[in-house]
Enzyme design. Structure first.
Site, mmCIF file in Angstrom:
data_model
loop_
_atom_site.group_PDB
_atom_site.id
_atom_site.type_symbol
_atom_site.label_atom_id
_atom_site.label_comp_id
_atom_site.label_asym_id
_atom_site.label_seq_id
_atom_site.Cartn_x
_atom_site.Cartn_y
_atom_site.Cartn_z
ATOM 1 N N CYS A 181 0.869 -1.361 0.078
ATOM 2 C CA CYS A 181 -0.038 0.092 -0.047
ATOM 3 C C CYS A 181 0.922 1.192 -0.042
ATOM 4 O O CYS A 181 1.198 1.678 1.084
ATOM 5 C CB CYS A 181 -0.854 -0.049 1.380
ATOM 6 S SG CYS A 181 -1.927 -1.434 1.445
ATOM 7 N N PRO A 184 1.671 7.637 -0.415
ATOM 8 C CA PRO A 184 2.064 8.564 -1.660
ATOM 9 C C PRO A 184 3.503 8.202 -1.881
ATOM 10 O O PRO A 184 3.924 8.795 -2.907
ATOM 11 C CB PRO A 184 1.784 9.940 -0.797
ATOM 12 C CG PRO A 184 1.990 9.842 0.534
ATOM 13 C CD PRO A 184 1.458 8.465 0.825
ATOM 14 N N SER A 186 6.574 7.954 0.265
ATOM 15 C CA SER A 186 7.957 8.208 0.916
ATOM 16 C C SER A 186 8.526 7.128 1.484
ATOM 17 O O SER A 186 9.752 6.852 1.616
ATOM 18 C CB SER A 186 7.384 9.205 2.115
ATOM 19 O OG SER A 186 6.384 8.864 2.885
ATOM 20 N N ASP A 234 -0.332 0.254 -5.263
ATOM 21 C CA ASP A 234 -1.387 1.068 -4.619
ATOM 22 C C ASP A 234 -2.726 0.745 -5.459
ATOM 23 O O ASP A 234 -2.762 0.623 -6.790
ATOM 24 C CB ASP A 234 -1.182 2.449 -4.587
ATOM 25 C CG ASP A 234 -1.961 3.131 -3.450
ATOM 26 O OD1 ASP A 234 -1.549 3.037 -2.161
ATOM 27 O OD2 ASP A 234 -3.166 3.373 -3.911
ATOM 28 N N ASP A 289 1.785 -1.207 4.881
ATOM 29 C CA ASP A 289 1.430 0.019 5.799
ATOM 30 C C ASP A 289 0.030 0.276 5.312
ATOM 31 O O ASP A 289 -0.070 0.989 4.422
ATOM 32 C CB ASP A 289 2.340 1.097 5.309
ATOM 33 C CG ASP A 289 2.041 2.340 6.114
ATOM 34 O OD1 ASP A 289 2.123 2.046 7.369
ATOM 35 O OD2 ASP A 289 1.679 3.311 5.391
ATOM 36 N N CYS A 342 -0.898 4.255 11.083
ATOM 37 C CA CYS A 342 -0.757 5.425 11.836
ATOM 38 C C CYS A 342 -1.906 5.732 12.700
ATOM 39 O O CYS A 342 -2.545 6.799 12.753
ATOM 40 C CB CYS A 342 -0.764 6.524 10.909
ATOM 41 S SG CYS A 342 -2.047 6.484 9.403
#
Length: 846
Positions: A181, A184, A186, A234, A289, A342
Site C-alpha cells: 500500500c 504517496p 515516501s 497502490d 502499511d 498510523c
C-alpha cells in the site's frame, strides 16, 4: 478461540456529547473551516484511550496534551545519492547559523535539529511555530532550499513516524521487496534507497575492473549494480500517480509501480524453461502499511478530532487482516514483513497481528520478531496483550450510548440482552471474535504481542504509530480468516453460549473453547481468559455544549458474577463455537491483455537493436554494459521519443506478465531522448543523454567525455542556456569550450570531479549538447536553480535563454511587421476612400 468467556456486561451507559456541535464521536463537518477555528476535542475519542488501559493516567494526560499540539515539520536526506550527505553539510553550515541567530520576543528561536532516533543525522525536524517562520528571512531562505532539494531528490519531506517501518524491514541490496500500500510513496523511496545501497561507488569499481563486493553486504553481482527490485503497489490510480511522482525523482531502475487491490495482489509469474512447472515471485521483504483510521495523525489531520468513532477501526479490521494475510502468503520462508498503521487502535493493530498469525497456523508458522535492539534510540512502548472493544448504539434518535467489551462472549451476551429488552438497538456488525485479545492455553502457543511497537506522540514529539515485524517460518496454505459479520454463524455462537451458561448467570469467569482447524496447515488453537477479574469500572465526566458536567458514566463492563459449579462442569461437553469465517480472497485472476484507460505498454528492444547499438557506440559504452534492458512505452515497440532502462529482474517480470493483465503503471528511468535539430543529417547519434539515467551509463563510457574544473565555467553553463560556441573557435566557455571544439555535434558527458578547494563538494555528471554554434546543459530549469542554490547560494537566479530570447525577438519583429502592414493597408484604404469622395463631390462645393 478469541475473547474467551469472562468479562462483564456491556451494560447501558449515558451518552457522550462531542466537544462541539453535539454530535457523538463526531461533530460538524469542518473540512472547509480554518485550522485555527477547529476545537481539538472529542470526548468519545479521549475516553476510549483514557479508559482502555493503554497508558497510566498521568502518562495518558501527557500523551493527550501532545496529540492536541501542532506537529513539527520534518524531512529526511536521502541515504544513497553521493551528493545527499554533502547537501546535508551545506544545510548545516549555511542555514542553521542563520536561523539560530533569530530572536522572537527576546528569546532565541530553536533551529532545526536531528531526530536522535535515526542514525547519521539524516532525519531532521523543526518545531518553530508558523507565525515565526513567516516573519524572518532565514526561514524563507531555508524554505527555498527545502523545495529545491526535494525536487532534486536529495530531500524527502516526510513525517518522522512514517520513516520508521522501512528501517525495521532490514532491506539489503539484492533483495526483492513489495510495498503493498505504497502511496504517496515516501516509504517506497526509503526502500528503493536501501535496495540500491552504495551502488554508484561499486559500479565505478566494477568499471575499473575491481571487485564491487568489498564487504559482502548485499548482492552487487551485476557488475556492481544491485540485483534487487522494489514493487510498489497502490489500489487507486490517482494515488499511484502520486507514488510515481515521489519515486521517479530518485532515478532508480530497479523499481516497478503497480495498481492492484493489495488484499488480492496477483501472483507474479517468473520465466521458466519450456515444459517446466510455473514459478511465481516470492518476496524477501514486504511492507504492509495498511489503510487505517489514522487517529495517530490527529496532530496534522483536523478531521480526526471531529469525526472519530469506534466504527472506523472496526470497519477496517477485516480489510487490514486480508492485506496482511496476503502478504504473508507471498513472503519467502525466512522472509520478513513489517505491518504498520498510523492508528493507535488495537483493533487495527494487535488484533490484526494475532488473527493473521492464527490464520497462518500459529507461532510455528509466523513469529513476531523482537526488535528491541534495533534503532535503540527510538523511544517506544510494547504492544498490548489486553484491550477493550468500544461500540456505540442509538435508538429513537436519542444520544448514543457507549459500550466497552473485554471479550466476544461478553459482547454476545450483551447483544442478546438488548435484543430482548430493546430490539431496535443495533450494535456494529463489524465486531467479531478476531477484534478481541487472544488467549492461548500454553506459553508455546501464546502470541507475544508485546514484541509489537507503539510510538506515542509524547515520547519524541511525533504522531502516533504502530509497527510489528513478522518472520515467516513455514509455508502457509489457503486458509480461512474471520469475516466481519455472519448472521448464521453468530447465531451458532449464541446458541453455544446459552447451552453452556445458565440464563440467570453472568458470563463465566473461566472457560476453554477449542476451534476447529481452519486448514491443513492451521493447527488447533485453544484460548482461555486470564484468571484475574476485570478492573473496577472507571468513570468519566463529559461536557455539554454549555460546559456543564453531566453525570459520570461507565465505559467498562460490570464485573461478572462468580461462576457456579454447574457451568464449570459443562466445559468438557460444551459445544464448539464456530467463529464467523469466510474463505480468504484468492489473488486476482489475471486475464490476458486486460485493458483499461490507464494502460501502459512496455516493449523491450532486442539486444542487437541497431539504433541502441549506434547510440552506445557513439558514446563508447563498454560491451559489458547490458544491451537487453532498454525498452519503449508503446505497443508496437517503436523508437519514437524516449528509450528507458530497467534492471534485469524488472525486465523479466514485465516481459513475462505484461499480457497477463498485470497493471504496470511505471517502470524504468529515461536513458535517451530523441533530439530534433535542423542539422539532423550531420548528427551521428540524434539522441541526447537524460539526467535521469546518465549516472547509470557514465562509468562505462570512454567517448564524448568532457571535464569541468572551474566554478566560473559551471556557473556560466547553469545561468546561461545556449552560450555561443562560434565556428571560428572564439568562445567564453573556458576549458569546456576548448574540449567541445574538438567534438562533433551531439551529446556528451560533462564530469565535475569532487574538489573541495575548487568548490565542488561532491562529484556530478551532467548531459551537455554540442550544437553547431552553441552548447547547452540538458538540465531543466528546476534542476538548474537547485544546483545554483546548492553550490553558489543563488536564491533567485535569472537564467538567460538565448534561444528563447531570439525566438521572442523574431516573434516581436513579426508582430511589428504585421502591425506596420496593417497600418499601410489602412492608410491605403483611407486614401482610396478620399479619392472616391472627391469624385462624388458636386462642383458647387469645390
Amino acid at each position: 478461540m478469541r475473547g474467551g468467556s469472562r468479562g462483564g456486561r456491556g451494560g447501558k451507559g449515558k451518552s457522550f456529547k462531542s466537544g462541539r456541535g453535539g454530535k457523538k464521536g463526531g461533530g460538524r463537518d469542518v473540512r472547509t473551516e480554518p485550522w485555527g477555528e477547529t476545537t481539538r476535542k472529542n470526548d468519545l475519542f479521549e475516553s476510549y484511550y483514557k479508559m482502555g488501559g493503554f497508558l497510566e493516567e498521568e502518562e495518558f494526560e501527557k500523551m493527550w496534551e501532545y496529540l492536541a499540539m501542532d506537529l513539527p515539520n520534518s524531512f529526511r536526506f536521502t541515504g544513497t545519492k553521493a551528493d545527499a550527505l554533502a547537501v546535508r553539510e551545506i544545510f548545516k553550515q549555511r542555514y542553521i547559523p542563520g536561523i539560530t541567530s533569530v530572536e522572537f520576543e527576546g528569546k532565541p528561536v530553536p533551529p532545526p535539529e536531528p531526530v536522535q532516533a535515526f542514525p547519521d543525522e539524516l532525519v531532521w525536524h523543526m518545531k518553530t511555530h508558523k507565525k515565526i517562520i513567516r516573519r524572518f528571512a532565514p526561514f524563507a531562505e531555508f524554505q527555498k532550499f527545502l523545495v529545491a532539494e526535494t525536487t532534486s531528490g536529495n530531500i524527502s519531506r516526510q513525517e518522522v513516524v512514517s520513516m520508521i517501518p522501512p528501517h525495521f524491514l532490514d532491506v539489503k541490496p539484492g533483495m526483492v521487496v513489495l510495498d503493498m500500500c505504497a502511496a504517496p510513496g515516501s516509504k517506497s523511496a526509503q526502500l528503493a534507497e536501501m535496495i540500491h545501497g552504495d551502488e554508484e561507488d561499486r559500479v565505478k569499481r566494477a568499471a575499473n575492473n575491481k571487485s564491487p563486493n568489498i564487504d559482502g553486504e548485499g548482492d552487487y553481482s551485476d557488475d556492481g549494480r544491485s540485483t534487487g527490485l522494489l514493487i510498489a503497489n497502490d489500489t487507486d490510480y490517482k494515488r499511484a500517480g502520486m507514488l510515481v511522482h515521489q519515486v521517479k525523482r530518485l532515478n532508480f531502475p530497479n523499481l516497478i509501480v503497480t495498481q492492484h487491490d493489495a488484499a488480492i495482489f496477483p501472483s507474479i509469474e517468473l520465466p521458466v524453461a519450456e515444459g517446466d512447472k510455473k514459478q511465481y515471485l516470492k518476496y524477501d521483504r514486504i511492507l504492509a502499511d495498511v489503510p487505517c483510521s489514522g487517529d495517530g495523525t490527529a496532530r496534522k489531520n483536523v478531521n480526526v478530532w471531529q469525526k472519530w468513532t469506534p466504527k472506523d477501526g472496526l470497519g477496517l479490521h477485516n480489510l487490514q487482516l486480508r492485506i496482511l494475510f496476503r502478504g504473508l502468503q507471498m513472503l519467502k520462508k525466512g522472509g520478513r514483513l513489517v505491518y504498520s498503521t498510523c492508528s493507535m487502535n488495537p483493533i487495527e493493530n494487535e488484533a490484526v497481528i494475532a488473527s493473521a498469525i492464527e490464520a497462518s497456523g500459529g507461532v510455528s508458522r509466523v513469529q513476531l520478531v523482537d526488535c528491541s535492539d534495533h534503532l535503540p534510540k527510538l523511544i517506544r512502548k510494547p504492544g498490548l496483550n489486553t484491550w477493550k472493544v468500544l461500540d456505540t448504539t442509538q435508538i429513537n434518535g436519542e444520544e448514543k450510548t457507549a459500550h466497552m467489551f473485554t471479550s466476544w462472549d461478553a459482547f454476545l451476551k450483551t447483544k442478546e440482552k438488548y435484543e430482548k429488552e430493546e430490539p431496535e438497538r443495533q450494535f456494529s456488525n463489524k465486531i467479531s471474535p478476531g477484534v478481541f485479545p487472544p488467549i492461548a492455553t500454553s506459553e508455546e502457543e501464546r502470541i507475544p504481542l508485546e514484541r509489537c511497537m507503539r510510538v506515542y506522540p509524547h515520547l519524541q514529539d511525533t504522531g502516533g504509530f504502530f509497527i510489528a515485524v513478522l518472520e515467516k517460518l513455514g509455508d502457509i496454505k489457503v486458509t480461512q480468516i474471520r469475516n466481519s459479520h455472519n448472521e448464521a454463524e453468530e447465531q451458532k455462537a449464541k446458541d453455544a453460549t446459552r447451552s453452556a451458561i445458565p440464563a440467570t448467570t453472568e458470563v463465566p469467569a473461566e472457560r476453554e473453547i477449542e476451534v476447529e482447524p481452519e486448514a491443513e496447515s492451521a493447527a488447533p488453537l485453544k484460548r482461555k481468559l486470564e484468571e484475574d477479574q476485570p478492573a473496577p469500572p472507571k468513570r468519566v465526566k463529559t461536557l455539554t455544549e454549555n460546559g456543564d458536567a453531566e453525570d459520570p458514566i461507565s465505559l467498562v463492563e460490570e464485573p461478572p458474577k462468580e461462576e457456579n459449579s454447574s457451568s464449570l462442569s459443562n466445559r468438557a461437553t460444551e459445544a464448539q463455537v464456530a467463529t464467523p469465517t469466510t474463505v480468504v480472497a484468492k489473488p486476482a485472476k489475471l486475464k490476458p491483455e486486460a485493458q483499461n484507460n490507464n494502460k501502459e505498454y512496455y516493449e523491450y528492444l532486442p539486444s542487437d537493436d541497431a539504433t541502441v547499438d549506434g547510440i552506445l557506440s557513439f558514446f563508447g559504452i563498454s560491451d559489458r554494459f547490458p544491451r537487453d534492458r532498454f525498452m519503449v512505452k508503446n505497443k508496437q515497440g517503436l523508437l519514437l521519443n524516449k528509450i528507458y532502462y530497467t534492471s534485469e529482474l524488472a525486465r523479466s517480470i514485465i516481459s513475462q506478465n505484461k499480457d497477463r493483465g498485470m497493471r504496470f503503471i511505471h517502470c524504468g528511468v529515461v536513458m535517451f531522448v530523441a533530439h530534433k535539430i535542423k542539422a539532423q543529417d550531420h548528427v551521428k547519434a540524434p539522441w541526447r543523454l537524460q539526467n535521469e539515467g546518465i549516472r547509470i551509463l557514465e562509468p562505462w563510457a570512454k567517448n564524448r567525455i568532457i571535464t569541468c574544473k572551474s566554478r566560473d565555467t559551471l556557473f556560466r553553463l547553469l545561468i546561461e542556456m545556449f552560450p555561443k560556441l562560434p565556428k571560428d573557435g572564439t568562445h567564453e566557455l573556458n576549458e569546456i569550450g576548448d574540449q567541445l571544439n574538438a567534438m562533433d555535434i551531439g551529446c556528451c558527458f560533462m564530469r565535475v570531479e569532487q574538489d573541495e578547494e575548487a568548490g565542488f563538494p561532491f562529484p556530478m555528471v551532467l548531459p551537455l549538447w554540442r550544437h553547431p554554434g552553441s552548447a547547452n546543459l540538458m538540465v531543466d530549469k528546476d534542476d538548474r536553480k537547485a544546483i545554483l542554490l546548492r553550490l553558489f547560494n543563488e536564491t533567485n537566479p535569472n537564467i538567460i535563454n538565448h534561444v528563447a530570447e531570439q525566438a521572442a525577438r523574431v516573434k516581436e519583429e513579426a508582430r511589428l511587421a504585421e502591425e506596420e502592414s496593417e497600418k499601410e493597408k489602412e492608410n491605403g484604404e483611407s486614401a482610396d476612400a478620399d479619392a472616391d469622395a472627391d469624385a462624388d463631390t458636386p462642383m458647387t462645393e469645390l
